[in-house]
Write a protein that holds these residues in place. Structure first.
Motif, PDB file in Angstrom:
ATOM      1  N   VAL A 419      19.850  49.097  22.636  1.00 29.46           N
ATOM      2  CA  VAL A 419      21.043  48.610  23.320  1.00 29.46           C
ATOM      3  C   VAL A 419      22.281  49.248  22.674  1.00 29.46           C
ATOM      4  O   VAL A 419      22.535  49.031  21.485  1.00 29.46           O
ATOM      5  CB  VAL A 419      21.127  47.075  23.249  1.00 29.46           C
ATOM      6  N   PRO A 420      23.053  50.039  23.421  1.00 35.99           N
ATOM      7  CA  PRO A 420      24.165  50.790  22.819  1.00 35.99           C
ATOM      8  C   PRO A 420      25.168  49.925  22.066  1.00 35.99           C
ATOM      9  O   PRO A 420      25.669  50.322  21.013  1.00 35.99           O
ATOM     10  CB  PRO A 420      24.823  51.475  24.030  1.00 35.99           C
ATOM     11  N   TRP A 421      25.442  48.738  22.616  1.00 32.97           N
ATOM     12  CA  TRP A 421      26.447  47.895  21.961  1.00 32.97           C
ATOM     13  C   TRP A 421      25.877  47.216  20.707  1.00 32.97           C
ATOM     14  O   TRP A 421      26.597  46.542  19.995  1.00 32.97           O
ATOM     15  CB  TRP A 421      26.976  46.838  22.931  1.00 32.97           C
ATOM     16  N   GLY A 422      24.589  47.413  20.429  1.00 35.84           N
ATOM     17  CA  GLY A 422      23.997  46.826  19.234  1.00 35.84           C
ATOM     18  C   GLY A 422      23.804  47.821  18.099  1.00 35.84           C
ATOM     19  O   GLY A 422      23.430  47.437  17.002  1.00 35.84           O
ATOM     20  N   LEU A 423      24.036  49.122  18.359  1.00 39.96           N
ATOM     21  CA  LEU A 423      23.801  50.114  17.313  1.00 39.96           C
ATOM     22  C   LEU A 423      25.068  50.870  16.910  1.00 39.96           C
ATOM     23  O   LEU A 423      25.019  51.967  16.396  1.00 39.96           O
ATOM     24  CB  LEU A 423      22.707  51.103  17.742  1.00 39.96           C
ATOM     25  N   ILE A 424      26.198  50.231  17.135  1.00 36.93           N
ATOM     26  CA  ILE A 424      27.482  50.855  16.802  1.00 36.93           C
ATOM     27  C   ILE A 424      27.631  51.181  15.314  1.00 36.93           C
ATOM     28  O   ILE A 424      28.161  52.244  14.973  1.00 36.93           O
ATOM     29  CB  ILE A 424      28.646  49.964  17.296  1.00 36.93           C
TER      30      ILE A 424
END
Length: 460
Positions: A419-424
């Motif tokens: 999930v992109p918003w989880g690996l910032i």
């Protein structure tokens, strides 16, 4: 078999609502609170009783999670101090000499990240490992996206899903499933490692292929304009020696004295806060009384930021167990002979539905993965644990292994690998786009999830 009541069906209905909301990639706090309210209304039959049930359920969930919240807060408070005095870089610095090639860089950075994440949690570990080892990896030819993948998969994937030391993830899952935390950690280990090994090897092979084909070019280190921070305070050397020794002694004590679950967590947390106090006194002397407050405040702000949204979610799913629901709604809430809503539903499913191990393993993994879509792997683990109790009871399978399977789905998806918003954090420290990192991780992680689910079908 216990006859299912309106309370059972309200709980099941709200679980379905929560799943739908998760699929829509929305937060689930409102449906969870509404679920507790409706259950309170069914049992108490008054608005007053239902309203009180909402708050009481938060208290029960908060008490269940309090130990984990505090230990993570203590660890983060200590890591903030170590970062400020430069001890974190000293602890990792000796390993830089071993990084000679891109392949070694990928695996070495990953293993260091795994170990550091077990003790300090992935978020603080990402900044520590990335800041120190990124320049070294770039100089030997490992692209920034490769560094980000290594940090991300080993830290927010393997380390967070196993969580052997701090035990935050398995505690939430085990509590919701009504089993000891050590059962999830020990019986689920084979699934944790199958997932980690398959995923990381697949990611490495694909990365090497694309580097060889020229799809990923060797890094131009000049464009990163990396300036390494050399500020290290005198006390840092003492701290860099004291911290690893203290935690190694903790691990030895866990084995010698057979400390598990809450006892092991208490030992880790107590060690962290004592180290924080000792180093603060040595570094700041008369100002230590004020400075330690800053670090403790920062640590607890981080802890509550992570767990604040989880408590209302856990409050609802814990209501599936006997003890929490009786604490909130009274002993008369459940019918005579009930083993809890989850066990009752599992028995009912077993009597009417043709469920088997492949179906159950697949459902557990899919639900765990769905709960991770919000970018917080922890928010879905209560549901994963609850469903493990239902499915395990229904077909006589291992509840700890099913709980571990759901935990893997929730963490690897939502903990921050797809999930992109989880690996910032990993993307930011390596200066790559989160979407690019998510795309690189997608095939390896999905491959790992599929193979882990297949393995689970044979061992649950």
């Amino acid at each position: 078999m216990v006859e299912l009541t309106l309370l059972h069906w309200v709980y099941v209905l709200m679980v379905i609502v929560v799943l739908v909301v998760m699929v829509m990639r929305k937060d689930t706090i409102i449906p969870c609170i509404l679920g507790v309210f409706l259950m309170g209304l069914v049992v108490k039959k008054t608005m007053l009783g239902a309203t009180k049930a909402v708050f009481d359920s938060l208290i029960v969930a908060g008490m269940e999670l309090l130990g984990i919240i505090i230990v993570i807060s203590c660890i983060v408070a200590m890591s903030k101090l170590l970062e400020e005095i430069g001890a974190n870089r000293l602890m990792v610095e000796p390993f830089r000499k071993f990084i000679k090639t891109p392949d070694i860089a990928f695996w070495f950075i990953g293993i260091i990240m795994l170990v550091v994440s077990w003790f300090f949690w992935p978020s603080p570990a990402t900044a520590l490992v990335g800041a120190v080892l990124l320049p070294v990896a770039l100089r030997v030819g490992l692209p920034a996206i490769g560094v980000a993948m290594s940090i991300n998969l080993f830290g927010h994937g393997l380390a967070l899903s196993t969580d052997y030391v701090i035990q935050g993830a398995p505690t939430i899952t085990a509590t919701a499933a009504g089993i000891p935390v050590e059962a999830v950690m020990s019986k689920g280990s084979i699934l944790f490692w199958v997932m980690g090994i398959v995923t990381i090897i697949t990611a490495f092979v694909l990365l090497k292929r694309d580097m060889k084909n020229g799809k990923i070019k060797k890094p131009n280190i000049d464009k990163f304009n990396i300036v390494e921070d050399t500020r290290i305070k005198p006390v840092a050397k003492l701290a860099a020696f004291l911290v690893p020794i203290a935690f190694v002694l903790d691990i030895i004590a866990m084995f010698v004295f057979k400390l598990r679950g809450g006892d092991a967590t208490a030992l880790i947390g107590g060690t962290a806060i004592l180290i924080l106090m000792i180093i603060c006194i040595i570094e700041y002397k008369v100002n230590a009384l004020d400075k330690i407050t800053e670090y403790v405040r920062g640590g607890f702000m981080f802890g509550m930021e992570i767990f604040g949204p989880i408590i209302p979610i856990a409050a609802f799913f814990y209501m599936g167990e006997v003890s929490p629901i009786q604490s909130v709604l009274g002993e008369a809430a459940l019918p005579l002979g009930s083993q809890g809503i989850l066990s009752d539903m599992g028995s009912a499913i077993a009597s009417i539905a043709p469920m088997n191990r492949p179906v159950v393993a697949t459902m557990e993994m899919v639900v765990g993965a769905i709960t991770g879509l919000d970018g917080s792997g922890f928010s879905g683990m209560s549901l994963a644990g609850s469903l493990a109790k239902v499915f395990g009871t229904a077909i006589g399978a291992s509840i700890p292994k099913l709980a571990a399977l759901g935990q893997i789905g929730a963490i690897w998806i939502g903990g921050g690998t797809i999930v992109p918003w989880g690996l910032i954090p990993a993307a930011a420290i390596c200066r790559v786009l989160p979407m690019d990192l998510a795309r690189r991780n997608f095939v390896p992680v999905v491959t790992g999830l599929i193979i882990t689910t297949i393995v689970a079908m044979f061992i649950i």
